[in-house]
Write an enzyme that holds these catalytic residues in place. Structure first.
Site, PDB file in Angstrom:
ATOM      1  N   ASP A 173     -10.736   2.108  -3.243  1.00  0.00           N
ATOM      2  CA  ASP A 173     -11.259   1.781  -1.907  1.00  0.00           C
ATOM      3  C   ASP A 173     -12.788   1.759  -1.916  1.00  0.00           C
ATOM      4  O   ASP A 173     -13.404   1.300  -0.961  1.00  0.00           O
ATOM      5  CB  ASP A 173     -10.773   2.820  -0.883  1.00  0.00           C
TER       6      ASP A 173
ATOM      7  N   ASP B 120       0.834  -1.208   0.000  1.00  0.00           N
ATOM      8  CA  ASP B 120       0.000   0.000   0.000  1.00  0.00           C
ATOM      9  C   ASP B 120       0.872   1.264   0.000  1.00  0.00           C
ATOM     10  O   ASP B 120       2.082   1.197   0.276  1.00  0.00           O
ATOM     11  CB  ASP B 120      -0.915  -0.024   1.237  1.00  0.00           C
TER      12      ASP B 120
HETATM   13  C1  GLA Z   1      -5.744   1.767   2.160  1.00  0.00           C
HETATM   14  C2  GLA Z   1      -6.154   0.600   1.316  1.00  0.00           C
HETATM   15  C3  GLA Z   1      -7.237  -0.189   2.034  1.00  0.00           C
HETATM   16  C4  GLA Z   1      -6.689  -0.652   3.365  1.00  0.00           C
HETATM   17  C5  GLA Z   1      -6.205   0.523   4.185  1.00  0.00           C
HETATM   18  C6  GLA Z   1      -5.477   0.072   5.432  1.00  0.00           C
HETATM   19  O1  GLA Z   1      -6.758   2.711   2.268  1.00  0.00           O
HETATM   20  O2  GLA Z   1      -6.589   1.019   0.054  1.00  0.00           O
HETATM   21  O3  GLA Z   1      -7.645  -1.288   1.253  1.00  0.00           O
HETATM   22  O4  GLA Z   1      -5.641  -1.566   3.158  1.00  0.00           O
HETATM   23  O5  GLA Z   1      -5.308   1.353   3.444  1.00  0.00           O
HETATM   24  O6  GLA Z   1      -5.032   1.110   6.211  1.00  0.00           O
END
Ligand code: GLA
Length: 740
Positions: free
Chosen positions: A550, A480
């Site tokens: 997301d 990420d």
């Molecule tokens: C990001 C990712 C999510 C999740 C969060 C965790 O927003 O896109 O899928 O993994 O971080 O903090």
């Protein structure tokens, strides 16, 4: 003055002319014309009498014996615009009165900023050419790399800029390539968005002036994606000429689409020149990213099918177990704990979810954020990559063993380039973050960006990831990256060189990914950046899949998935089924609708399955099993976007066809039925007209009113009718057609 062609060039020309069909690149020494042929595409440029490399043609493949006339510079239009400015060059230096977008702009140590590049020499490569240009007076050399894929005709273009002067030279702007199109009425198609709203296909007529699509953020960005398609006239899925391209770069980038005063169109892309400055010391070189470009006469659908196939065959990495295979393997169906537990992960909680996941037929269990350091929420812990001892008193091993015993492999979330100020790492190395000394350090999500360009940071990140993978049986990393840059200083370097960070950060990211894959050749990696903030052909060389957004709302996802597939293959498009009502839009949808929406890509489950009823679990299990049977067709087949969900459409539908045409899968979605309107008849595409195909429902609903079996010609000409009762809000249907 035109330089004479070297003996090697002539030899190459003779060799290539002896085997005109087999050679991807050929050179006509009399006309001084280079030609690349691949798939249905020809790309042609020549050396004009001034010595500039001038683009001559990019489009449908022309006859092997067709000869292109020598390049002739365009005339001076008026005293305001000389011929250098008007002539479409392959790679124009900023100098000699150029007002169009330059490919290269430099400053010499003595204050001279004029650069005019002329042809010097060329050499053949396995699938293309290298052409060397040199400034008319100074020792600046640019090698243009051209490679063409013999199947798709997609070109890979990049440049290496070398300083052979005795003084440093600052590169202020460097494109990977410039593409030119002759005057016509064109439409520009590109992808825009924002966090949780990525992948909007934006379409507009190309007018005089420049349209800039870019990221200044240090990474690819949610707001625009480095892909474009220029269509002749109005955009159409199935018809018309399309020229498209995608940049392989995950740092700040820019693509400029410019229609000049003579109506010619130039698309120039590469490093974003904003705040750019790369000092080349004597003897040093700068390598640009690769700008891929293709052509299709079959509309936007034809363009994306070429690009998808190219990505599968030539961009995406292989693991040790898929080495040498034509396509990477379809993605395992994953379960991810994020939306169920957020940061509140624990050994017992994850084990309980793993049991539920295994019962659904899940292949891979992924534990998301919260497992490391003092990570209770997003205020602390990033940078401290030890397993949190309260949450996992015995390390990760008991959980991983449990996941394996349940028949799944194990994946883990990491965010390697980031640090929370509340972390041991930051307390020890506050100088490791991007910053300008004495200036505020702007936090986003309570975190700062580690300066990955620094060798010590590179070593730390590679070191902890390697250790994590050595000590634990981890099959997959969700990598990420949850903020963009601010204060991008690199105070270890002399002031004039600090802007190198725009290049070295991204290069080190790629180097770490490549080295991890070398040391752990079966590990798979997802590129996530708060959703779809880092998706491009650069990162795709090192990662097996991406997280598009997301926003997992199944209705929003239909439009996002539609937009995503203009540039990227459904193989990498991870799509989770999450809870209803959805946390973001508060929309309520059935589990079957959510499942079918996610089944358009690489399926995952991200819901709190601990709360599912036995009925819900049974539905998910049945659909996961059905998905497994047809997954290669969906994610690696030829995609036809039959009805777009864009622009408030009441309906949408997609179809994918296996390359051997033995199987096809159709998805149909209704947003909300109005005035009792039935679903439009779907005229299928890409089938073998002479073959017989049996139709069956994937979600297990028997459907009346459609034959159970008919010819490909029937499905394509007559079409597929939905049941009359296929009406309502947020309805979905899926079918498979199998060759008899
Ligand atoms: C990001 C990712 C999510 C999740 C969060 C965790 O927003 O896109 O899928 O993994 O971080 O903090």
């Amino acid at each position: 003055m035109l330089k004479t062609f070297s003996a090697t060039s002539l030899l190459l020309a003779v060799t290539l002319m002896a085997h005109p069909q087999s050679a991807p690149a050929s050179f006509d020494p009399a006309a001084k014309v280079f030609r690349l042929d691949g798939g249905g595409v020809s790309y042609v440029f020549g050396v004009n009498p001034r010595g500039e490399l001038q683009q001559l043609y990019w489009g449908g493949r022309v006859g092997a014996a067709d000869a292109f006339p020598a390049a002739a510079p365009l005339r001076e239009w008026a005293s305001f615009d000389n011929s250098y400015n008007n002539t479409p060059q392959e790679y124009a230096g900023w100098g000699a009165g150029l007002f169009a977008e330059p490919a290269l702009k430099v400053s010499f140590a003595d204050g001279n900023r004029d650069l005019v590049l002329h042809y010097q020499s060329h050499t053949a490569t396995a699938n293309g050419l290298n052409v060397v240009l040199k400034d008319v007076a100074r020792e600046i050399y640019v090698t243009l790399h051209y490679a063409i894929d013999p199947e798709s005709g997609i070109l890979a273009r990049s440049a290496t800029i070398q300083n052979r002067e005795s003084q440093p030279v600052t590169v202020e702007q460097a494109a990977a390539a410039a593409w030119s199109l002759p005057p016509a009425h064109y439409t520009l198609n590109y992808l825009t968005g924002r966090w949780a709203g990525e992948w909007t296909l934006t379409q507009e007529a190309i007018h005089p002036g420049a349209r800039v699509i870019e990221s200044r953020r240090g990474s690819t960005g949610h707001q625009a994606n480095p892909w474009f398609a220029v269509t002749a006239g109005e955009p159409d899925e199935d018809h018309g000429e399309v020229w498209f391209g995608a940049l392989g770069w995950s740092g700040s980038w820019r693509i400029t689409v410019e229609q000049d005063q003579l109506d010619e169109v130039r698309v120039t892309g590469g490093f974003n020149p904003f705040d750019f400055g790369y000092v080349l010391h004597p003897g040093e070189s700068l390598e640009t990213p690769i700008f891929y470009g293709g052509y299709s006469p079959n509309g936007l659908g034809g363009a994306s099918r070429l690009l998808h196939r190219f990505e599968l065959e030539h961009i995406l990495p292989r693991t040790a177990s898929t080495a040498g295979q034509a396509f990477p393997k379809p993605r395992p169906v994953i379960y991810n704990s994020w939306e169920a537990t957020e940061f509140h992960v624990s050994e017992a909680g994850q084990m309980a979810l793993a049991e539920k996941a295994a019962a659904l037929g899940i292949d891979r269990f992924v534990m998301d954020d919260g497992w490391f350091g003092q990570r209770k929420d997003d205020h602390a812990g990033l940078g401290d990559w030890y397993v949190n001892p309260e949450k996992f008193p015995h390390g990760l091993k008991p959980l991983i063993d449990k996941v394996h015993a349940l028949g799944m492999d194990f994946g883990l979330w990491v965010e390697p380039e980031m640090v929370n100020p509340d972390s041991d790492l930051y307390r020890k190395h506050p100088d490791w973050v991007l910053n300008f000394p004495g200036r505020p350090r702007t936090e986003q999500r309570n975190q700062l960006v580690l300066n990955l360009a620094r060798p010590d940071v590179h070593d730390y990140v590679l070191g902890f990831l390697d250790k994590l993978l050595n000590e634990n049986d981890i099959a997959f990393l969700k990598w990420d990256y949850n903020r963009n840059w601010s204060e991008p200083g690199w105070d270890q370097l002399p002031a004039a060189e600090q802007k190198r960070v725009y290049v070295e950060f991204t290069r080190n990211l790629y180097a770490i990914l490549a080295e991890l894959r070398r040391r752990h050749p079966n590990v798979e990696i997802e590129s996530c950046s708060g959703g779809g903030g880092r998706v491009d052909l650069g990162i795709m060389r090192y990662t097996d899949e991406v997280w598009p957004s997301d926003n997992t709302d199944p209705f929003d996802r239909l439009a996002m998935q539609d937009g995503f597939t203009y540039a990227y293959t459904p193989q990498i498009m991870m799509a989770w089924v999450t809870d209803s009502p959805h946390w973001f839009n508060k929309r309520t949808t059935s589990l079957a609708y959510r499942m079918l929406s996610s089944m358009q890509g690489s399926l995952g489950i991200g819901a709190n399955i601990a709360n599912w009823t036995p009925d819900e679990a049974a539905t998910a299990k049945r659909l996961i099993a059905a998905y497994h049977q047809v997954q290669p067709t969906i994610v690696q087949g030829d995609l036809y976007r039959l009805i777009s969900p864009r622009n408030g459409s009441e309906f949408s539908a997609t179809q994918t066809v296996r390359p051997d045409k033995n199987q096809s899968v159709v998805f149909a979605f209704i947003h909300s039925t109005q005035e009792g309107r039935g679903f439009p008849r779907l005229k299928l595409k890409g089938l073998d007209p002479a073959a017989e195909y049996a139709l069956s429902s994937i979600e297990g609903k028997p459907r009346a009113g459609t034959p159970a079996q008919a010819s490909g010609a029937w499905w394509m000409s007559h079409g597929l009718d939905m049941d009359d009762d296929f009406r309502g809000d947020f309805q979905a249907a899926a079918f498979r057609l199998d060759r008899k």
